[in-house]
Design an enzyme around this catalytic site. Structure first.
Site, PDB file in Angstrom:
ATOM      1  N   GLU A 139       0.827  -1.203   0.000  1.00  0.00           N
ATOM      2  CA  GLU A 139       0.000   0.000   0.000  1.00  0.00           C
ATOM      3  C   GLU A 139       0.864   1.256   0.000  1.00  0.00           C
ATOM      4  OE1 GLU A 139      -3.128   0.100  -0.419  1.00  0.00           O
ATOM      5  OE2 GLU A 139      -3.687  -1.994  -0.086  1.00  0.00           O
ATOM      6  N   ARG A 150     -17.563   0.047   6.259  1.00  0.00           N
ATOM      7  CA  ARG A 150     -18.680  -0.486   5.477  1.00  0.00           C
ATOM      8  C   ARG A 150     -19.421  -1.565   6.242  1.00  0.00           C
ATOM      9  NH1 ARG A 150     -18.887  -4.890   2.386  1.00  0.00           N
ATOM     10  NH2 ARG A 150     -16.634  -5.181   2.601  1.00  0.00           N
ATOM     11  N   CYS A 178      -7.785  -2.241   8.395  1.00  0.00           N
ATOM     12  CA  CYS A 178      -6.453  -2.282   7.782  1.00  0.00           C
ATOM     13  C   CYS A 178      -5.866  -0.879   7.666  1.00  0.00           C
ATOM     14  CB  CYS A 178      -6.522  -2.945   6.407  1.00  0.00           C
ATOM     15  SG  CYS A 178      -6.736  -4.741   6.456  1.00  0.00           S
ATOM     16  N   HIS A 223      -1.353  -5.751   1.586  1.00  0.00           N
ATOM     17  CA  HIS A 223      -2.561  -6.570   1.510  1.00  0.00           C
ATOM     18  C   HIS A 223      -2.276  -7.864   0.752  1.00  0.00           C
ATOM     19  CE1 HIS A 223      -5.631  -3.334   2.603  1.00  0.00           C
ATOM     20  NE2 HIS A 223      -6.026  -4.414   3.255  1.00  0.00           N
TER      21      HIS A 223
END
Length: 215
Positions: free
Chosen positions: A81, A91, A144, A167
């Site tokens: 990332e 979410r 994360c 990830h």
């Protein structure tokens, strides 16, 4: 012995029984890579609580390199990332049924932190070993990213520590009942993260090439 490398993974979440990031972290515990002992820490998939565990691990292990791992279901590659942003916007609920919306991770903290891992060099090295990899431009806004931002905020005030977030895809057994969803064998992911550690320890300046495919 040189200062250790800290690798973190998350416990399963969202109804899954496994989390590849946890499996990888546990598999690397105790290995010596380029003269550095690898220490692992499994983090709860819980906003806030994961921060506490990470901060304790940083204090306890005093690492020179930190790689936090997380599961990115639906991705087909190992994805270092680029940037962590100062926002929680969940979410779904975490494992403690918390679901913060539009909430800063660190009040009055910087809007974002860039990884200090050589993310493009990592992607290039993995691709050369025929391990699918690409740079990701977003770690999302779930736990994360929460832990990625926390890590970068903490090590910005520590001397001689580099770190970032990677990830990894689902495991094949996680997608057995999810038709046409990508996955990666655990052995390949462990090899990929080992390589990411090696590259991070030896590479001070990142490569410059187009390695972005995930958004």
């Amino acid at each position: 012995m040189k200062r250790p490398v800290l690798v973190t993974g998350f416990e399963p979440f969202g109804g899954d029984l496994l989390n590849p990031s946890e499996v990888i972290a546990r598999a690397l515990q105790g290995k010596v890579i380029s003269g550095h002992l690898v220490c692992s820490q499994v983090l709860p998939c819980v906003f806030g609580e994961s921060q506490v565990v990470l901060k304790e691990a940083l204090k306890h292990f005093n690492p020179s390199l930190v790689i936090c791992l997380g599961q990115a279901g639906g991705r087909s590659s190992i994805t270092p990332e680029r940037v962590a942003i100062n926002i929680d916007d969940a979410r779904i609920a975490d494992n403690a049924n918390k679901r913060p919306i539009d909430y800063p991770i660190v009040k009055k903290g910087p809007a974002a932190y860039f990884s200090t891992l050589p993310i493009k060099a990592i992607a290039e090295a993995l691709i050369k070993q025929k391990i699918s990899a690409s740079v990701s431009q977003t770690a999302g806004t779930f736990v994360c990213n929460h832990i990625f931002y926390t890590l970068m905020h903490e090590i910005s005030r520590m001397r001689g520590v580099r770190g970032g977030f990677i990830h990894v895809p689902w495991l094949p057994e996680q997608v057995a009942k999810k038709s046409e969803q990508p996955s990666m064998p655990i052995e390949l992911m462990i090899k990929g993260v080992e390589m990411a550690i090696k590259v991070s320890l030896k590479t001070k300046s990142d490569k410059r090439f187009s390695a972005g495919a995930e958004h």
